[in-house]
Motif scaffolding. Structure first.
Motif, PDB file in Angstrom:
ATOM      1  N   TYR A 195       0.847  -1.201   0.000  1.00 14.26           N
ATOM      2  CA  TYR A 195       0.000   0.000   0.000  1.00 14.26           C
ATOM      3  C   TYR A 195       0.876   1.242   0.000  1.00 14.26           C
ATOM      4  O   TYR A 195       1.855   1.318   0.750  1.00 14.26           O
ATOM      5  CB  TYR A 195      -0.905   0.027   1.238  1.00 14.26           C
ATOM      6  CG  TYR A 195      -1.973  -1.039   1.180  1.00 14.26           C
ATOM      7  CD1 TYR A 195      -3.184  -0.794   0.552  1.00 14.26           C
ATOM      8  CD2 TYR A 195      -1.739  -2.298   1.708  1.00 14.26           C
ATOM      9  CE1 TYR A 195      -4.151  -1.780   0.454  1.00 14.26           C
ATOM     10  CE2 TYR A 195      -2.704  -3.302   1.619  1.00 14.26           C
ATOM     11  CZ  TYR A 195      -3.908  -3.029   0.994  1.00 14.26           C
ATOM     12  OH  TYR A 195      -4.853  -4.017   0.891  1.00 14.26           O
ATOM     13  N   GLU A 218     -12.060  -4.254  -1.244  1.00  7.64           N
ATOM     14  CA  GLU A 218     -12.299  -5.030  -2.467  1.00  7.64           C
ATOM     15  C   GLU A 218     -13.092  -6.275  -2.085  1.00  7.64           C
ATOM     16  O   GLU A 218     -12.776  -6.909  -1.080  1.00  7.64           O
ATOM     17  CB  GLU A 218     -10.971  -5.499  -3.092  1.00  7.64           C
ATOM     18  CG  GLU A 218     -10.009  -4.396  -3.483  1.00  7.64           C
ATOM     19  CD  GLU A 218     -10.373  -3.706  -4.775  1.00  7.64           C
ATOM     20  OE1 GLU A 218     -11.338  -4.145  -5.443  1.00  7.64           O
ATOM     21  OE2 GLU A 218      -9.708  -2.702  -5.093  1.00  7.64           O
ATOM     22  N   THR A 261      -5.877   8.035 -10.396  1.00  4.95           N
ATOM     23  CA  THR A 261      -7.252   7.540 -10.325  1.00  4.95           C
ATOM     24  C   THR A 261      -7.450   6.854  -8.974  1.00  4.95           C
ATOM     25  O   THR A 261      -6.550   6.168  -8.477  1.00  4.95           O
ATOM     26  CB  THR A 261      -7.551   6.506 -11.442  1.00  4.95           C
ATOM     27  OG1 THR A 261      -6.522   5.519 -11.448  1.00  4.95           O
ATOM     28  CG2 THR A 261      -7.623   7.148 -12.804  1.00  4.95           C
ATOM     29  N   GLY A 262      -8.636   7.036  -8.400  1.00  2.36           N
ATOM     30  CA  GLY A 262      -9.034   6.332  -7.176  1.00  2.36           C
ATOM     31  C   GLY A 262      -7.988   6.417  -6.074  1.00  2.36           C
ATOM     32  O   GLY A 262      -7.478   7.488  -5.731  1.00  2.36           O
ATOM     33  N   GLY A 264      -5.045   5.615  -6.164  1.00  4.30           N
ATOM     34  CA  GLY A 264      -3.750   6.065  -6.684  1.00  4.30           C
ATOM     35  C   GLY A 264      -3.451   7.501  -6.250  1.00  4.30           C
ATOM     36  O   GLY A 264      -2.354   8.012  -6.469  1.00  4.30           O
ATOM     37  N   ARG A 320     -18.732   8.695 -13.878  1.00  4.24           N
ATOM     38  CA  ARG A 320     -20.104   8.199 -13.795  1.00  4.24           C
ATOM     39  C   ARG A 320     -21.059   9.275 -13.281  1.00  4.24           C
ATOM     40  O   ARG A 320     -22.050   8.989 -12.645  1.00  4.24           O
ATOM     41  CB  ARG A 320     -20.167   6.960 -12.901  1.00  4.24           C
ATOM     42  CG  ARG A 320     -19.260   5.856 -13.402  1.00  4.24           C
ATOM     43  CD  ARG A 320     -19.479   4.542 -12.729  1.00  4.24           C
ATOM     44  NE  ARG A 320     -18.348   3.652 -12.998  1.00  4.24           N
ATOM     45  CZ  ARG A 320     -18.225   2.443 -12.525  1.00  4.24           C
ATOM     46  NH1 ARG A 320     -19.172   1.935 -11.757  1.00  4.24           N
ATOM     47  NH2 ARG A 320     -17.160   1.706 -12.800  1.00  4.24           N
ATOM     48  N   LYS A 324     -19.381  11.404 -19.092  1.00  3.50           N
ATOM     49  CA  LYS A 324     -18.278  10.527 -18.679  1.00  3.50           C
ATOM     50  C   LYS A 324     -16.928  11.140 -19.055  1.00  3.50           C
ATOM     51  O   LYS A 324     -16.708  11.526 -20.193  1.00  3.50           O
ATOM     52  CB  LYS A 324     -18.429   9.184 -19.396  1.00  3.50           C
ATOM     53  CG  LYS A 324     -17.305   8.201 -19.104  1.00  3.50           C
ATOM     54  CD  LYS A 324     -17.471   6.936 -19.948  1.00  3.50           C
ATOM     55  CE  LYS A 324     -16.224   6.105 -19.894  1.00  3.50           C
ATOM     56  NZ  LYS A 324     -16.333   4.901 -19.121  1.00  3.50           N
ATOM     57  N   TYR A 326     -12.572  10.866 -18.292  1.00  2.00           N
ATOM     58  CA  TYR A 326     -11.396  10.266 -17.681  1.00  2.00           C
ATOM     59  C   TYR A 326     -10.296  11.338 -17.557  1.00  2.00           C
ATOM     60  O   TYR A 326     -10.353  12.366 -18.239  1.00  2.00           O
ATOM     61  CB  TYR A 326     -10.859   9.122 -18.552  1.00  2.00           C
ATOM     62  CG  TYR A 326     -11.575   7.794 -18.393  1.00  2.00           C
ATOM     63  CD1 TYR A 326     -12.434   7.536 -17.331  1.00  2.00           C
ATOM     64  CD2 TYR A 326     -11.354   6.770 -19.323  1.00  2.00           C
ATOM     65  CE1 TYR A 326     -13.059   6.307 -17.196  1.00  2.00           C
ATOM     66  CE2 TYR A 326     -11.978   5.537 -19.194  1.00  2.00           C
ATOM     67  CZ  TYR A 326     -12.832   5.312 -18.127  1.00  2.00           C
ATOM     68  OH  TYR A 326     -13.436   4.096 -17.988  1.00  2.00           O
ATOM     69  N   CYS A 352      -0.311   7.578 -11.144  1.00  2.00           N
ATOM     70  CA  CYS A 352      -0.551   6.523 -10.157  1.00  2.00           C
ATOM     71  C   CYS A 352      -2.014   6.107 -10.162  1.00  2.00           C
ATOM     72  O   CYS A 352      -2.907   6.956 -10.170  1.00  2.00           O
ATOM     73  CB  CYS A 352      -0.162   7.014  -8.766  1.00  2.00           C
ATOM     74  SG  CYS A 352      -0.180   5.714  -7.529  1.00  2.00           S
ATOM     75  N   GLY A 353      -2.242   4.811 -10.166  1.00  2.00           N
ATOM     76  CA  GLY A 353      -3.616   4.308 -10.099  1.00  2.00           C
ATOM     77  C   GLY A 353      -3.802   3.068 -10.937  1.00  2.00           C
ATOM     78  O   GLY A 353      -2.952   2.180 -10.936  1.00  2.00           O
ATOM     79  N   MET A 357      -5.170   3.085 -17.083  1.00  2.00           N
ATOM     80  CA  MET A 357      -5.112   4.510 -17.435  1.00  2.00           C
ATOM     81  C   MET A 357      -3.867   4.854 -18.244  1.00  2.00           C
ATOM     82  O   MET A 357      -3.819   5.873 -18.923  1.00  2.00           O
ATOM     83  CB  MET A 357      -5.153   5.381 -16.171  1.00  2.00           C
ATOM     84  CG  MET A 357      -3.881   5.329 -15.351  1.00  2.00           C
ATOM     85  SD  MET A 357      -4.044   6.066 -13.707  1.00  2.00           S
ATOM     86  CE  MET A 357      -3.862   7.804 -14.078  1.00  2.00           C
ATOM     87  N   GLU A 392       3.366   4.520 -11.395  1.00  2.00           N
ATOM     88  CA  GLU A 392       3.122   3.407 -10.482  1.00  2.00           C
ATOM     89  C   GLU A 392       1.664   3.001 -10.648  1.00  2.00           C
ATOM     90  O   GLU A 392       0.769   3.639 -10.108  1.00  2.00           O
ATOM     91  CB  GLU A 392       3.406   3.840  -9.044  1.00  2.00           C
ATOM     92  CG  GLU A 392       3.724   2.666  -8.137  1.00  2.00           C
ATOM     93  CD  GLU A 392       4.311   3.118  -6.811  1.00  2.00           C
ATOM     94  OE1 GLU A 392       5.519   3.431  -6.785  1.00  2.00           O
ATOM     95  OE2 GLU A 392       3.564   3.185  -5.833  1.00  2.00           O
TER      96      GLU A 392
END
Ligand code: NAP
Length: 394
Positions: A195, A218, A261-262, A264, A320, A324, A326, A352-353, A357, A392
């Protein structure tokens, strides 16, 4: 000189000592001690079965050598040796032709691709790595476990771990391993899961010996469910710290372009807090493209809103909600800004993520570079060589 041979090695700076490669190798060519995981050149037959199972990519290291590095050499390393100049001066005129085809192909492989060889920024503090191993982990106490997202189906947690009096020096961008308790389906102890640390080097709380992780629950995830369910006071076994390249430059004038993303976003939070603590809200020079499904599933949405633009120029995009979008789509919308950054020798890029992507981000960079008469691949490879391009993705 001996005929050059290729040798499979493991990068001790990146390896998280999870021993998955060792457990996967069908011919027992991989072994470890408390320091390093190593490959026996006498046994390894390049079957490549260990390559895809490695969670960090540290397994994918190759050198062409006149004499293979011994196990003893490999156990003593804190970092990998550079590729030595081969062949010798006389043979250099013919370059790679002097090597057999397999070796030449290997060298070409090792230096190509968007992944490429990562390098640390030029001005960077020296990271500590692998202080604690699966055999000798560091016990940490849970100080807090906070939900970061309102979206019912997207449980992302901010988990604060206290190391007490134990030395656990970290830099922003590094990761730790978490060992879930219990055993796997084969009855073996669980391997550590990696992590990113989301707090700065001087602690989640300044000058406390604590750190934070950003963890998404998850479905069926062994470590993520374990972590997300932790209560204050619980003890967690940590390995690491790990990572010697995805680091923030010490140079306060460096401009950071962060694309995530998220979860990341974890290291980007650490970078932002580091800059904020070192030079207050004036330090500036940080631009972030951050993608999530909705505002309710974007980790740190609330706290991010309070970060001033002088410190961090934020571009939050949602896939979402509404149209939409990215991160790579928004980069195209902001192409003048991105073009200015990628041409600035003071710019460092961090991606990162999600693994997925990478392609889209590369395409956006390619198109933006072209719009200002630049070739992205050349620009990127030069940046990577100078320790200014970091990826990463998992
Ligand atoms: P997520 O919520 O599933 O996705 C975040 C956003 O990325 C969503 O809006 C998603 O859109 C979008 N996305 C999906 N495919 C994309 C693509 N090809 N290009 C650009 N954007 C795309 O993310 P997550 O579950 O938090 O996962 C984050 C990843 O980061 C994980 O794989 C994790 O292992 C990795 N990671 C985590 C850490 C850490 O410290 N925790 C560190 C480094 C990396 P849609 O789903 O709507 O398509």
């Amino acid at each position: 000189m001996n005929k050059p041979v290729k040798q499979h090695l493991i990068d001790p700076e990146i390896c998280i000592r999870c021993y998955t490669c060792e457990n996967t190798c069908p011919i027992n060519a991989i072994e470890h001690n408390d320091d390093n995981v190593v490959v026996d050149p006498e046994i390894c037959n390049f079957c490549m079965e260990c390559i895809p199972v490695c969670p960090t990519g540290s397994i994918d290291e190759w050198r062409v050598v006149a004499t293979p590095y011994s196990l003893e050499d490999q156990y003593s390393w804190e970092e990998l040796p550079e590729q030595e100049d081969l062949p010798s001066q006389d043979e250099a005129a013919t370059g790679l032709e002097a090597l057999d085809d397999a070796v030449a192909a290997l060298l070409a492989d090792a230096h190509s691709g968007a992944g490429g060889k990562a390098r640390a920024p030029g001005t960077v503090s020296k990271p500590t790595i692998n202080l604690y191993t699966a055999g000798k982990p560091a016990p940490a106490k849970v100080q807090g476990n906070y939900r970061l997202t309102r979206d019912e189906s997207h449980d992302v947690r901010h988990i604060i771990l206290d190391l007490g009096g134990l030395p656990f020096p970290v830099l922003e961008g590094q990761s730790v391993g978490v060992i879930p308790p219990g055993v796997d389906s084969d009855g073996n102890p669980h391997l550590p899961r990696l992590y990113s640390i989301s707090s700065p080097r001087d602690g989640e709380r300044p000058n406390y010996n604590n750190l934070s992780l950003t963890v998404k629950r998850e479905e069926h995830g062994v470590a993520s469910n374990y972590l997300c369910d932790l209560k204050v006071g619980d003890e967690v076994q940590l390995t690491g710290p790990f990572g010697a390249t995805f680091l923030i430059p010490d140079d306060p004038e460096a401009r950071l372009l962060m694309i995530c993303t998220g979860t990341g976003s974890a290291p980007m939070r650490a970078f932002t807090m580091r800059r904020q603590r070192v030079s207050g809200n004036q330090s500036g020079g940080m631009t972030m493209f951050f993608g999530a499904r909705t505002p309710d599933s974007l980790p740190y949405f609330g706290p991010l809103k309070k970060v001033p633009k002088t410190l961090l120029d934020q571009h939050l995009v949602y896939s979402r909600e509404g149209q939409k979008e990215y991160v790579q789509d928004r980069m195209m919308v902001e192409e003048d800004l991105v073009a200015d950054l990628i041409q600035d020798p003071k710019c460092h890029i961090y991606v990162c993520g999600l693994r997925g992507m990478e392609d889209g981000v590369e395409r956006a960079f390619t198109s933006i570079a072209e719009s200002v008469g630049q070739q992205w691949v050349a620009l990127r490879d030069a940046m990577r060589e100078e320790g200014r391009y970091h990826v990463e993705t998992y």
